[in-house]
Design an enzyme around this catalytic site. Structure first.
Site, PDB file in Angstrom:
ATOM      1  N   ASP A  94      47.446 -10.173  46.207  1.00 40.92           N
ATOM      2  CA  ASP A  94      47.158 -11.419  45.490  1.00 40.92           C
ATOM      3  C   ASP A  94      46.669 -12.539  46.391  1.00 40.92           C
ATOM      4  OD1 ASP A  94      47.467 -10.821  42.810  1.00 40.92           O
ATOM      5  OD2 ASP A  94      49.645 -11.079  42.844  1.00 40.92           O
ATOM      6  N   GLU A  97      42.956 -13.906  45.724  1.00 41.45           N
ATOM      7  CA  GLU A  97      42.810 -14.608  44.461  1.00 41.45           C
ATOM      8  C   GLU A  97      43.574 -15.937  44.460  1.00 41.45           C
ATOM      9  OE1 GLU A  97      43.867 -12.098  41.251  1.00 41.45           O
ATOM     10  OE2 GLU A  97      42.738 -13.262  39.787  1.00 41.45           O
ATOM     11  N   ASP A  98      44.764 -15.929  45.043  1.00 41.90           N
ATOM     12  CA  ASP A  98      45.655 -17.081  44.856  1.00 41.90           C
ATOM     13  C   ASP A  98      45.799 -17.989  46.070  1.00 41.90           C
ATOM     14  OD1 ASP A  98      46.047 -16.003  42.398  1.00 41.90           O
ATOM     15  OD2 ASP A  98      48.007 -15.136  42.839  1.00 41.90           O
TER      16      ASP A  98
HETATM   17 MN    MN Z   1      49.886  -9.168  41.303  1.00 46.01          MN
END
Ligand code: MN
Length: 729
Positions: A94, A97-98
């Protein structure tokens, strides 16, 4: 399951829990396979990077975000059996994306593969988002699905990610719960099914049902609970006697039992329209035979079956032999259902340890085995084959985004058919396979010369679909050779690849002619015939290989004009112009000024006609404004329309056509041609005149200068004795 609202933030406790989870992860990895110090370093670095990048962020449940990647990594190791590379990618899945971390940074620290996997996982989220907005960007969509199918790890990890999100769904808002649950049943459950991750699939199904159909879930759960106690009874009247039998016969084995899941019961009741009490396999027992040599597996399983059917009443309709004909996902087992003294049916599965691993993890087992033994050459890897199949269908497809997802989903449920050669040999193929697939499955050479087959004594063509139980005798002749169309007559990647190979080999025969023509073209435009120019041409025409380029030149798929365009030496579009000119005869919208133009063959405009331009590939096709083809085109592609006018003062001869109907008589043809050639001094290219039952129909193709010129001719022709009708084509 995490509950909302009850989470208390305590950073000291959280730090301890994080550390404990991390140690659990390392231990789980080691239990699978000893870690090299590089691998251990890599995992630590991934964990540290992810923890720092997500620091300060919390999940909906309140816990620090890093618990999610840690949990996903743990699922990957413990429940799927993936190794260190997947663990690193899981920990980092992640961050792109984050957080601020970029793919390039990941690539630098962890290498190409980890970065690619993270990229793929990130992109699947985009796909799901796009699907909700029904985006029309099919091309984009296809690329994303392709990148996802590039590495099986992407799909495995996405499933682990989804499983953890479903397990912790409780803290989400109700609408969000439904969205995530429906996505899960739309895409992830079929994926888990196809990959053979059956325990993950079952758990996802249970979770989806719990959130989407809570009343029914509770009802069936209660019914299963009401049969509690049955397991104890079965222990006495079934399991003990079976153990005794197997021991006496000297078998080494493990015995497992299970109660059907809520969702499986529900599905069976719905699909078969039966009541809960009519479920045959609410209870199942599995006998797993240990240490059976591969060549004795079938025989040993049947020996066990014989023992059981000697002691219990079996249901003949429920006997399945998945050992002689394994399922497409590799599943092998003998299955039977017996009546027990307590009046309950119990399903019994008989298999070996090897079969059990495959049954539990399906295709994934093959994949994981290959990952763990890179040094061994293993030919058939079902996961790779499946991904290849998806890639092939995405690459050739020009379908809409929605069709693509549907097709992709369909591929998740592909079933298999069993076919027989005239000698009784079994061939297993995906359902919907054709005669051609069958021929290639037997031998490439047979496929390459296949003209059809005798299916159960009936003669059929190559593209005929086959069905389970068909006996197929392939018909072939030496003279038959694969063509492009064959690609539409088969389904399996194996056949497609073989056909492409054969086509490539055929193309080689055209290399000499292609080389000769290319040299001639290049000489004409005073370009050097060297590797640089060749490379430029290949890129310009997006040709996959040298052979393809030579082939297309040799057969005329690539014209001299296209070669000239590549090197900026374009000559004007020749086709319908009588004499050559450096400028087009049309004035176009400014932005299309320099485009080559062509007069449309459908309506053949001439000077003076009202015209409109339509963008077609790299040129402008000029139509008469009333042309049906042009109107359709304008209706569907507004942005293809270009304003066009005849350039004033240009004297051009344009090819046009007229039709003529007349009462046939002697000398008619001479009179017509005399009018055209002598009186009006026009250049006639072709005339056909056919007479039947006294009426003559003629088509005349000729060059005219402008529309007045043409109208003059038409009225002249009309004045000829016996001519009834004359009109432009
Ligand atoms: Mn995830």
């Amino acid at each position: 399951m995490a509950d909302s609202g009850t989470y208390v933030i305590d950073e000291t406790r959280e730090a301890c829990e994080m550390q404990a989870k991390y140690l659990e992860l390392i231990a789980a990895c080691r239990a699978l396979k000893p870690l090299t110090s590089d691998e251990e370093q890599g995992i630590l670095r991934a964990y540290t990077m992810a923890r720092e990048a997500h620091a300060g962020t919390r999940r909906k449940s309140g816990e620090p975000y890093i618990f999610h990647p840690l949990a996903v990594a743990l699922i990957a190791v413990k429940e799927v059996g993936l190794g260190p590379t997947a663990v690193m990618a899981a920990l980092l899945h992640d961050v792109v994306e984050d957080t601020d971390i970029t793919l390039d940074e990941l690539r630098m620290v962890f290498g190409d593969r980890v970065a690619k996997i993270v990229d793929g996982v990130t992109k699947i989220d985009d796909v799901m988002l796009m699907q909700q907005t029904e985006s029309k960007q099919a091309e984009n969509y296809r690329k994303i699905l392709l990148s996802m199918c590039n590495d099986a790890y992407v799909i495995f990890l996405k499933l682990c990610d989804r499983l953890h999100n479903m397990r912790t769904l409780g803290s989400m808002k109700d609408t969000k719960k439904l969205i995530i649950a429906s996505e899960t049943s739309y895409l992830y459950i079929p994926l888990a099914h196809r990959l053979g991750l059956y325990s993950i699939k079952t758990e996802l199904e249970e979770l989806v049902m719990r959130y989407t159909n809570p009343e029914k879930y509770a009802e069936i759960e209660a019914k299963i609970a009401a049969t509690a106690g049955t397991s104890e009874q079965l222990e006495e009247c079934l399991i003990q006697p079976v153990r005794q039998m197997l021991d006496e016969a000297g078998f080494q084995y493990t015995l497992k039992t299970r109660t059907k899941s809520v969702y499986s019961c529900y599905k069976k009741m719905e699909n078969k329209h039966i009541d809960f009490d009519e479920i045959f396999d609410l209870y199942a027992m599995r006998i797993i035979l240990k240490d059976v040599p591969r060549e004795h597996e079938r025989e040993e399983c049947f020996r066990v079956f014989a023992l059981i059917s000697g002691k219990f009443t079996t249901n003949p309709n429920r006997f399945r032999d998945w050992i002689s004909h394994p399922k497409n996902n590799g599943y092998e087992s003998l299955q039977t259902t017996v009546m027990t003294p307590i009046n309950r049916w119990v399903e019994i599965q008989i298999r070996t340890e090897r079969m059990d691993v495959i049954a539990e993890k399906g295709m994934a087992a093959h994949f994981l085995y290959k990952e763990a033994h890179p040094e061994e050459h293993i030919e058939n890897n079902p996961v790779e084959e499946w991904l290849q199949q998806i890639r092939t269908s995405l690459e050739q497809s020009d379908k809409s985004a929605l069709d693509l997802v549907e097709e992709f989903k369909e591929s998740l449920y592909t079933k298999e058919i069993y076919l027989f050669t005239p000698h009784g040999k079994t061939i297993t193929l995906p359902s919907h396979s054709t005669v051609l697939d069958f021929a290639y499955a037997i031998h490439t050479n047979l496929g390459n010369h296949c003209i059809g087959a005798k299916v159960n004594a009936r003669v059929v063509g190559r593209s005929e679909r086959l069905h389970t139980g068909d006996q197929v005798q392939v018909l072939s002749t030496e003279n038959t050779k694969p063509t492009e169309e064959w690609l539409n007559e088969c389904l399996t990647p194996h056949a497609r690849e073989a056909i492409k190979d054969a086509l490539r080999a055929r193309r080689k025969e055209f290399v000499a002619e292609g080389k000769r023509r290319l040299a001639e073209y290049l000489a004409k435009m005073r370009m050097r015939n060297n590797p640089q120019n060749f490379g430029q041409l290949k890129r310009y025409l997006s040709q996959p290989s040298d052979i393809d380029l030579y082939y297309d030149i040799a057969v005329g798929n690539i014209t001299e004009r296209q070669v000239a365009e590549c090197f900026g030496k374009v000559r004007p579009a020749p086709s319908f112009f009588f004499h050559e000119t450096q400028t087009t005869p049309f004035l176009l919208d400014q932005e299309y000024e320099n485009y080559p133009t062509e007069t449309a063959p459908c309506c053949k405009p001439v000077q003076g006609d009202q015209v409109v331009g339509i963008v077609q590939g790299d040129r402008i096709m000029v139509h008469r404004t009333g042309c049906k083809v042009a109107m359709d085109e304008m209706a569907n592609h507004e942005n293809h329309v270009v304003r066009a006018k005849w350039r004033p003062g240009e004297q051009l001869s344009l090819l046009t056509g007229i039709t003529l109907t007349a009462i046939d008589r002697k000398g008619l043809l001479q009179e017509i041609t005399r009018h055209i050639s002598d009186e009006l001094d026009l250049n006639m290219r072709a005339i056909t005149l056919e007479a039947s039952e006294g009426v003559a129909h003629g088509i005349i193709m000729l060059y005219v200068n402008d529309v007045e010129n043409l109208n003059g001719l038409i009225s002249k022709l009309k004045s000829i004795d016996g001519v009834e009708d004359v009109r432009r084509i």
